[in-house]
Design a protein around this motif. Structure first.
Motif, PDB file in Angstrom:
ATOM      1  N   GLY A  48     -95.035 -23.488  66.066  1.00 11.89           N
ATOM      2  CA  GLY A  48     -94.974 -23.558  67.455  1.00 11.89           C
ATOM      3  C   GLY A  48     -93.975 -24.127  68.010  1.00 11.89           C
ATOM      4  O   GLY A  48     -94.130 -24.025  69.540  1.00 11.89           O
ATOM      5  N   PHE A  49     -93.215 -25.042  67.318  1.00 15.85           N
ATOM      6  CA  PHE A  49     -92.564 -25.942  68.066  1.00 15.85           C
ATOM      7  C   PHE A  49     -90.826 -24.816  68.044  1.00 15.85           C
ATOM      8  O   PHE A  49     -90.435 -24.708  69.541  1.00 15.85           O
ATOM      9  N   LEU A  50     -91.045 -24.169  67.545  1.00 16.63           N
ATOM     10  CA  LEU A  50     -90.279 -23.240  67.866  1.00 16.63           C
ATOM     11  C   LEU A  50     -89.654 -22.311  68.295  1.00 16.63           C
ATOM     12  O   LEU A  50     -89.226 -21.505  69.552  1.00 16.63           O
ATOM     13  N   THR A  51     -91.013 -21.735  68.820  1.00 15.45           N
ATOM     14  CA  THR A  51     -91.768 -20.756  69.862  1.00 15.45           C
ATOM     15  C   THR A  51     -91.161 -21.254  70.928  1.00 15.45           C
ATOM     16  O   THR A  51     -90.372 -20.135  71.980  1.00 15.45           O
ATOM     17  N   GLY A  52     -91.109 -22.258  71.090  1.00 10.37           N
ATOM     18  CA  GLY A  52     -90.815 -22.898  72.500  1.00 10.37           C
ATOM     19  C   GLY A  52     -89.185 -23.064  72.942  1.00 10.37           C
ATOM     20  O   GLY A  52     -88.415 -22.964  74.459  1.00 10.37           O
ATOM     21  N   HIS A  53     -88.793 -22.912  72.101  1.00 11.96           N
ATOM     22  CA  HIS A  53     -86.878 -23.223  72.380  1.00 11.96           C
ATOM     23  C   HIS A  53     -86.958 -22.135  71.413  1.00 11.96           C
ATOM     24  O   HIS A  53     -85.250 -21.823  71.805  1.00 11.96           O
ATOM     25  N   LEU A  54     -86.886 -21.123  70.659  1.00 14.78           N
ATOM     26  CA  LEU A  54     -85.736 -19.448  70.895  1.00 14.78           C
ATOM     27  C   LEU A  54     -85.931 -18.423  72.031  1.00 14.78           C
ATOM     28  O   LEU A  54     -86.976 -19.067  72.302  1.00 14.78           O
ATOM     29  N   LYS A  55     -85.025 -18.051  71.684  1.00 11.37           N
ATOM     30  CA  LYS A  55     -84.403 -16.922  73.051  1.00 11.37           C
ATOM     31  C   LYS A  55     -85.897 -15.838  72.920  1.00 11.37           C
ATOM     32  O   LYS A  55     -86.026 -15.296  73.771  1.00 11.37           O
ATOM     33  N   ASP A  56     -85.717 -15.593  71.771  1.00 13.10           N
ATOM     34  CA  ASP A  56     -86.065 -14.356  71.632  1.00 13.10           C
ATOM     35  C   ASP A  56     -88.037 -14.501  70.242  1.00 13.10           C
ATOM     36  O   ASP A  56     -87.247 -14.280  69.109  1.00 13.10           O
ATOM     37  N   PRO A  57     -88.797 -15.848  69.998  1.00  7.81           N
ATOM     38  CA  PRO A  57     -89.632 -16.125  69.420  1.00  7.81           C
ATOM     39  C   PRO A  57     -90.518 -15.248  68.407  1.00  7.81           C
ATOM     40  O   PRO A  57     -90.396 -14.771  67.240  1.00  7.81           O
ATOM     41  N   GLY A  58     -90.684 -14.261  68.699  1.00  6.82           N
ATOM     42  CA  GLY A  58     -91.227 -12.573  68.236  1.00  6.82           C
ATOM     43  C   GLY A  58     -90.284 -11.828  67.536  1.00  6.82           C
ATOM     44  O   GLY A  58     -90.946 -10.853  66.494  1.00  6.82           O
ATOM     45  N   SER A  59     -89.056 -12.128  67.135  1.00 12.22           N
ATOM     46  CA  SER A  59     -88.053 -11.949  66.253  1.00 12.22           C
ATOM     47  C   SER A  59     -87.802 -12.814  64.997  1.00 12.22           C
ATOM     48  O   SER A  59     -87.227 -12.229  64.370  1.00 12.22           O
ATOM     49  N   ALA A  60     -88.144 -14.083  65.509  1.00 13.86           N
ATOM     50  CA  ALA A  60     -87.902 -14.593  63.846  1.00 13.86           C
ATOM     51  C   ALA A  60     -87.910 -14.039  62.852  1.00 13.86           C
ATOM     52  O   ALA A  60     -89.630 -13.962  62.734  1.00 13.86           O
ATOM     53  N   GLN A  61     -87.336 -14.772  62.319  1.00 18.72           N
ATOM     54  CA  GLN A  61     -87.697 -14.356  61.016  1.00 18.72           C
ATOM     55  C   GLN A  61     -87.253 -16.239  60.304  1.00 18.72           C
ATOM     56  O   GLN A  61     -86.753 -17.270  60.216  1.00 18.72           O
ATOM     57  N   TYR A  62     -88.082 -16.300  59.554  1.00 12.04           N
ATOM     58  CA  TYR A  62     -88.021 -17.406  58.593  1.00 12.04           C
ATOM     59  C   TYR A  62     -88.021 -17.715  56.990  1.00 12.04           C
ATOM     60  O   TYR A  62     -89.228 -17.319  56.310  1.00 12.04           O
ATOM     61  N   GLN A  63     -87.659 -18.724  56.891  1.00 13.94           N
ATOM     62  CA  GLN A  63     -87.563 -19.208  55.071  1.00 13.94           C
ATOM     63  C   GLN A  63     -88.259 -20.128  54.917  1.00 13.94           C
ATOM     64  O   GLN A  63     -86.908 -21.408  55.273  1.00 13.94           O
ATOM     65  N   TRP A  64     -89.232 -20.311  54.906  1.00 21.12           N
ATOM     66  CA  TRP A  64     -89.740 -21.770  54.755  1.00 21.12           C
ATOM     67  C   TRP A  64     -89.611 -23.279  53.301  1.00 21.12           C
ATOM     68  O   TRP A  64     -89.768 -22.238  52.423  1.00 21.12           O
ATOM     69  N   GLY A  65     -88.655 -23.721  52.989  1.00 16.39           N
ATOM     70  CA  GLY A  65     -88.819 -24.727  52.289  1.00 16.39           C
ATOM     71  C   GLY A  65     -90.782 -25.213  51.765  1.00 16.39           C
ATOM     72  O   GLY A  65     -91.275 -24.828  52.368  1.00 16.39           O
ATOM     73  N   THR A  66     -90.467 -26.079  51.288  1.00 14.22           N
ATOM     74  CA  THR A  66     -92.165 -27.183  51.497  1.00 14.22           C
ATOM     75  C   THR A  66     -92.023 -28.845  51.681  1.00 14.22           C
ATOM     76  O   THR A  66     -90.639 -29.227  51.157  1.00 14.22           O
ATOM     77  N   VAL A  67     -93.061 -29.099  51.708  1.00  7.93           N
ATOM     78  CA  VAL A  67     -92.925 -29.746  52.428  1.00  7.93           C
ATOM     79  C   VAL A  67     -92.888 -31.401  52.004  1.00  7.93           C
ATOM     80  O   VAL A  67     -93.363 -31.289  50.135  1.00  7.93           O
ATOM     81  N   TYR A  68     -92.152 -32.411  51.592  1.00 10.94           N
ATOM     82  CA  TYR A  68     -91.970 -33.293  50.520  1.00 10.94           C
ATOM     83  C   TYR A  68     -91.867 -34.885  51.882  1.00 10.94           C
ATOM     84  O   TYR A  68     -91.404 -34.893  52.647  1.00 10.94           O
ATOM     85  N   LYS A  69     -91.994 -35.806  50.421  1.00 11.16           N
ATOM     86  CA  LYS A  69     -92.079 -37.300  51.528  1.00 11.16           C
ATOM     87  C   LYS A  69     -91.040 -37.983  51.722  1.00 11.16           C
ATOM     88  O   LYS A  69     -89.911 -37.448  49.990  1.00 11.16           O
ATOM     89  N   GLY A  70     -90.117 -37.768  52.345  1.00  9.40           N
ATOM     90  CA  GLY A  70     -88.608 -38.526  52.743  1.00  9.40           C
ATOM     91  C   GLY A  70     -88.621 -39.041  54.522  1.00  9.40           C
ATOM     92  O   GLY A  70     -89.120 -39.719  55.039  1.00  9.40           O
ATOM     93  N   TYR A  71     -87.053 -39.584  54.593  1.00  7.32           N
ATOM     94  CA  TYR A  71     -86.793 -39.591  55.054  1.00  7.32           C
ATOM     95  C   TYR A  71     -85.943 -39.121  56.071  1.00  7.32           C
ATOM     96  O   TYR A  71     -84.837 -38.430  54.778  1.00  7.32           O
ATOM     97  N   LEU A  72     -85.151 -39.318  57.267  1.00  2.00           N
ATOM     98  CA  LEU A  72     -83.733 -38.509  57.929  1.00  2.00           C
ATOM     99  C   LEU A  72     -83.402 -40.056  58.507  1.00  2.00           C
ATOM    100  O   LEU A  72     -84.181 -40.578  58.840  1.00  2.00           O
ATOM    101  N   THR A  73     -82.046 -39.719  58.555  1.00  2.00           N
ATOM    102  CA  THR A  73     -81.563 -41.790  59.304  1.00  2.00           C
ATOM    103  C   THR A  73     -80.370 -40.352  60.146  1.00  2.00           C
ATOM    104  O   THR A  73     -79.978 -39.844  60.406  1.00  2.00           O
ATOM    105  N   HIS A  74     -80.599 -41.407  61.659  1.00  2.00           N
ATOM    106  CA  HIS A  74     -80.653 -40.353  63.180  1.00  2.00           C
ATOM    107  C   HIS A  74     -78.490 -41.377  62.759  1.00  2.00           C
ATOM    108  O   HIS A  74     -78.519 -41.964  62.642  1.00  2.00           O
ATOM    109  N   ALA A  75     -78.388 -39.986  63.865  1.00  2.00           N
ATOM    110  CA  ALA A  75     -76.726 -40.822  63.929  1.00  2.00           C
ATOM    111  C   ALA A  75     -76.659 -41.620  64.740  1.00  2.00           C
ATOM    112  O   ALA A  75     -77.490 -42.477  65.379  1.00  2.00           O
ATOM    113  N   PRO A  76     -75.431 -42.457  64.313  1.00  2.00           N
ATOM    114  CA  PRO A  76     -75.553 -43.946  65.267  1.00  2.00           C
ATOM    115  C   PRO A  76     -76.033 -43.406  66.870  1.00  2.00           C
ATOM    116  O   PRO A  76     -76.266 -44.397  67.568  1.00  2.00           O
TER     117      PRO A  76
END
Length: 131
Positions: A48-76
């Motif tokens: 749903g998020f990507l549909t609002g951000h892609l030029k042609d969301p109907g053409s999108a092809q996805y390769q999904w990973g698996t959901v996991y518990k973790g963290y990301l670090t924002h850039a400074p």
């Protein structure tokens, strides 16, 4: 020659100060990851998020990973803080304004209590914070 060595050392010090440190063991042990999100719900929210951000969301092809518990670090530039939650990585290939596929680009979604907390996506070859 000495000034070149000094300049190189100062530049290396500057670059190393830009990197955020990983969370401490105490931070990891006390982190609030929120409630678990199912694979299906995470994919639906991400799509749903990507549909609002892609030029042609109907053409999108996805390769999904698996959901996991973790963290990301924002850039400074975005505060360098750690964002804890459930992470979903996805590769997305979609058409651009000229009608051609751009190739698979990486995105990372962090979910917290069933909603998107932050998104990192490919921008000019670099993973950038989108929200």
């Amino acid at each position: 020659m000495k000034s070149l060595i000094l300049l190189t050392a100062l530049f290396a010090l500057f670059l190393s100060s830009c990197a955020a440190a990983p969370p401490s063991q105490t931070e990891l042990d006390t982190a609030d990851y929120g409630t678990h999100i199912s694979q299906e719900d995470a994919q639906a929210l991400a799509e749903g998020f990507l549909t609002g951000h892609l030029k042609d969301p109907g053409s999108a092809q996805y390769q999904w990973g698996t959901v996991y518990k973790g963290y990301l670090t924002h850039a400074p530039i975005h505060g360098g803080r750690h964002v804890f939650g459930y992470i979903l990585e996805v590769q997305v290939n979609a058409k651009n304004s000229y009608g051609g596929y751009v190739g698979f680009k990486p995105y990372r979604f962090v979910f917290y209590n069933g909603s998107i907390k932050t998104v990192y996506g490919d921008r000019d070859g670099y993973m950038m914070k989108i929200m």
